[in-house]
Design an enzyme around this catalytic site. Structure first.
Site, PDB file in Angstrom:
ATOM      1  N   LYS A 159     -39.546 -42.379  37.368  1.00  0.00           N
ATOM      2  CA  LYS A 159     -38.276 -42.113  37.965  1.00  0.00           C
ATOM      3  C   LYS A 159     -38.336 -40.949  38.449  1.00  0.00           C
ATOM      4  O   LYS A 159     -37.704 -40.402  39.392  1.00  0.00           O
ATOM      5  CB  LYS A 159     -37.030 -42.808  37.352  1.00  0.00           C
ATOM      6  CG  LYS A 159     -35.841 -42.793  38.521  1.00  0.00           C
ATOM      7  CD  LYS A 159     -34.619 -43.115  37.316  1.00  0.00           C
ATOM      8  CE  LYS A 159     -34.735 -44.717  37.034  1.00  0.00           C
ATOM      9  NZ  LYS A 159     -33.385 -45.207  36.407  1.00  0.00           N
ATOM     10  N   ASN A 211     -19.555 -48.866  36.476  1.00  0.00           N
ATOM     11  CA  ASN A 211     -19.574 -47.689  37.007  1.00  0.00           C
ATOM     12  C   ASN A 211     -20.134 -47.620  38.045  1.00  0.00           C
ATOM     13  O   ASN A 211     -19.620 -47.226  39.304  1.00  0.00           O
ATOM     14  CB  ASN A 211     -20.090 -46.480  36.042  1.00  0.00           C
ATOM     15  CG  ASN A 211     -20.382 -45.109  36.794  1.00  0.00           C
ATOM     16  OD1 ASN A 211     -21.347 -45.049  37.270  1.00  0.00           O
ATOM     17  ND2 ASN A 211     -19.339 -44.149  36.470  1.00  0.00           N
ATOM     18  N   LYS A 220     -36.633 -36.753  29.713  1.00  0.00           N
ATOM     19  CA  LYS A 220     -34.948 -37.190  30.105  1.00  0.00           C
ATOM     20  C   LYS A 220     -34.615 -38.454  30.155  1.00  0.00           C
ATOM     21  O   LYS A 220     -35.450 -39.329  30.541  1.00  0.00           O
ATOM     22  CB  LYS A 220     -34.836 -36.615  31.590  1.00  0.00           C
ATOM     23  CG  LYS A 220     -33.325 -36.658  32.124  1.00  0.00           C
ATOM     24  CD  LYS A 220     -32.730 -35.383  31.990  1.00  0.00           C
ATOM     25  CE  LYS A 220     -31.221 -35.694  32.071  1.00  0.00           C
ATOM     26  NZ  LYS A 220     -30.295 -36.088  30.798  1.00  0.00           N
ATOM     27  N   LYS A 259     -35.993 -42.233  26.336  1.00  0.00           N
ATOM     28  CA  LYS A 259     -35.017 -43.022  26.133  1.00  0.00           C
ATOM     29  C   LYS A 259     -34.539 -43.234  24.568  1.00  0.00           C
ATOM     30  O   LYS A 259     -35.493 -42.933  23.894  1.00  0.00           O
ATOM     31  CB  LYS A 259     -35.360 -44.607  26.664  1.00  0.00           C
ATOM     32  CG  LYS A 259     -34.150 -45.222  27.097  1.00  0.00           C
ATOM     33  CD  LYS A 259     -33.559 -44.898  28.498  1.00  0.00           C
ATOM     34  CE  LYS A 259     -32.508 -45.714  29.010  1.00  0.00           C
ATOM     35  NZ  LYS A 259     -32.031 -45.325  30.375  1.00  0.00           N
ATOM     36  N   THR A 293     -24.875 -42.037  40.473  1.00  0.00           N
ATOM     37  CA  THR A 293     -25.635 -43.436  40.574  1.00  0.00           C
ATOM     38  C   THR A 293     -25.188 -44.215  41.910  1.00  0.00           C
ATOM     39  O   THR A 293     -25.926 -44.667  42.591  1.00  0.00           O
ATOM     40  CB  THR A 293     -25.839 -44.225  39.437  1.00  0.00           C
ATOM     41  OG1 THR A 293     -26.031 -43.082  38.085  1.00  0.00           O
ATOM     42  CG2 THR A 293     -26.898 -45.116  39.545  1.00  0.00           C
ATOM     43  N   SER A 348     -27.893 -35.598  37.070  1.00  0.00           N
ATOM     44  CA  SER A 348     -28.065 -35.172  35.668  1.00  0.00           C
ATOM     45  C   SER A 348     -28.672 -33.604  35.888  1.00  0.00           C
ATOM     46  O   SER A 348     -28.472 -32.668  34.898  1.00  0.00           O
ATOM     47  CB  SER A 348     -28.943 -36.011  34.750  1.00  0.00           C
ATOM     48  OG  SER A 348     -27.851 -36.859  34.387  1.00  0.00           O
TER      49      SER A 348
END
Length: 411
Positions: free
Chosen positions: A90, A216, A66, A102, A185, A344
């Protein structure tokens, strides 16, 4: 110190504390797969342009990989590698069943038209569609990409594999995106801050906050902190920085920044030098912009008692040492900004089940995960007698190592 060196250093320290076997340690550090593709598209004027796309798939011991996809002129394999590895730890700290990945394309999205960006996204998806998948690798938006980018990936991927809403997260709500994802987030930052302050017998209310970055994450954190009774006394973005000792009017600042594409010139506060923002007097400092902003040059001047790392890798390891001697408590990025990846995960779960949740459920589940994550990190701190950063790294690395061994690593 660049992101890759810093992440590897933290990993090695955690591996040492955990007493990991050296062969296993090496295996956990090496990415599962690195992909590099050429993406050639016709531009609007008829000329051809070529861009290089990357996807680093770091680890899948605990589930599908992810991680975000960023469109930026300085996307380089080293940075993508570091961020993929960081995602592995994470997702393990958040205790969601994912590994880390990533990706990115080396381009300047601001220089491309909407139709050029769409063509580029579709070509990139065509090149990697057989290497990503609902149960293999699930991309998400990152710097320079957004819900629209995810919609194009979903559409292009579905041409090859049939309708697959769970292939990406961070999609528009109309295409199966989750409610609450946009604020996730920033909301996660609020929940993590509440958990940390509670350890010291404090709450959000009455605390003075300084936030670097008003995109954001920073803008949502500012709104939610204000709503919870906190005072945001200074804020910065790429256009400038402002402060108001009695607290800024965040609602008006947000309207102003949307209208004027930045906070520069806002009349509800005094303009200050952006570089001095991190050393402003406050209780809680939230870096929510770029990496490496707190370093040995400015760490001594930081006046905050708590630092909540809403950005990825905002504090250099050298600054870490200086700050811990000063008694500053740092909540590390792999816990503090994990709200985005957690929601997510909720989006992915909703897509797989074909059953959507209301926003209240999303937010209450997020609070549960963030609070639990903090509790587990604190337990590791006690076990290994270490700070929160090492507590988080030992927690994440230990979970991935255990999953790797249980699956029959040497088989």
């Amino acid at each position: 110190m660049n992101a890759l060196a810093a992440t590897s250093r933290n990993f090695k320290q955690a591996a040492k504390l955990l007493g990991l076997d050296s062969k296993l340690e090496k295996s956990l550090l090496i990415p599962f797969r690195e992909i590099k593709v050429e993406c050639t598209i016709p531009k609007d004027d008829g000329t051809l342009a070529s861009f290089v796309g990357f996807r680093v798939q770091h680890d899948n011991a605990r589930g599908p990989m992810k991680g975000g996809i960023r469109y930026h002129s300085e996307v380089d394999p080293d940075e993508v590698n570091a961020l993929a590895q960081l995602m592995t730890w994470k997702t393990a700290v958040a205790n969601i069943p994912y590994g880390g990945a990533k990706g990115g394309i080396g381009c300047s999205p601001g220089d491309l038209s909407l139709s050029e960006l769409e063509r580029l996204t579709r070509v990139f998806t065509q090149k990697i569609h057989d290497l990503i998948g609902v149960h293999t690798d699930v991309p998400a938006p990152d710097m320079g990409t957004n819900a629209q980018t995810m919609a194009w990936i979903l559409d292009e991927y579905s041409k090859f594999h049939g309708y697959s809403p769970a292939i990406v997260t961070g999609k528009p709500v109309d295409l199966g995106g989750s409610l609450g994802r946009d604020a996730a987030t920033g909301r996660g930052v609020l929940f993590a801050t509440e958990a940390l302050l509670a350890e010291y017998g404090k709450g959000i209310s009455g605390q003075r906050f300084v936030i670097q970055g008003f995109g954001n994450v920073g803008s949502w954190a500012a709104q939610l902190i204000t709503k919870a009774g906190g005072k945001v006394v200074a804020v910065s973005d790429v256009t400038g920085a402002i402060k108001h000792s009695n607290g800024l009017d965040i609602e008006n600042l947000l309207k102003y920044s949307v209208k004027n594409r930045g906070i520069k010139g806002f009349s509800g506060g005094d303009a200050i030098d952006s570089n001095s923002l991190l050393t402003e007097d406050c209780d809680v400092l939230i870096p929510a912009a770029l990496g490496g902003v707190i370093n040995r040059e400015n760490a001594n001047d930081v006046r905050a008692k708590f630092i909540i790392e809403a950005a990825n890798h905002p504090t250099d390891p050298e600054a870490d040492e200086i700050l811990s001697k000063k008694g500053v408590c740092i909540l590390p990025d792999i816990l503090a900004n994990s709200g985005g990846v957690t929601v997510s995960y909720f989006e992915w779960v909703q897509n797989i089940q074909g059953f959507m949740w209301d926003e209240e459920k999303v937010n209450s589940e997020l609070k549960t995960y963030m609070t639990k994550g903090f509790k587990h990190v604190k337990e590791m701190c006690k076990t290994h007698n270490c700070d929160l950063r090492m507590g988080a790294f030992t927690l994440g690395v230990n979970r991935v190592a255990r999953a790797t061994l249980l699956r029959g690593w040497e088989a």
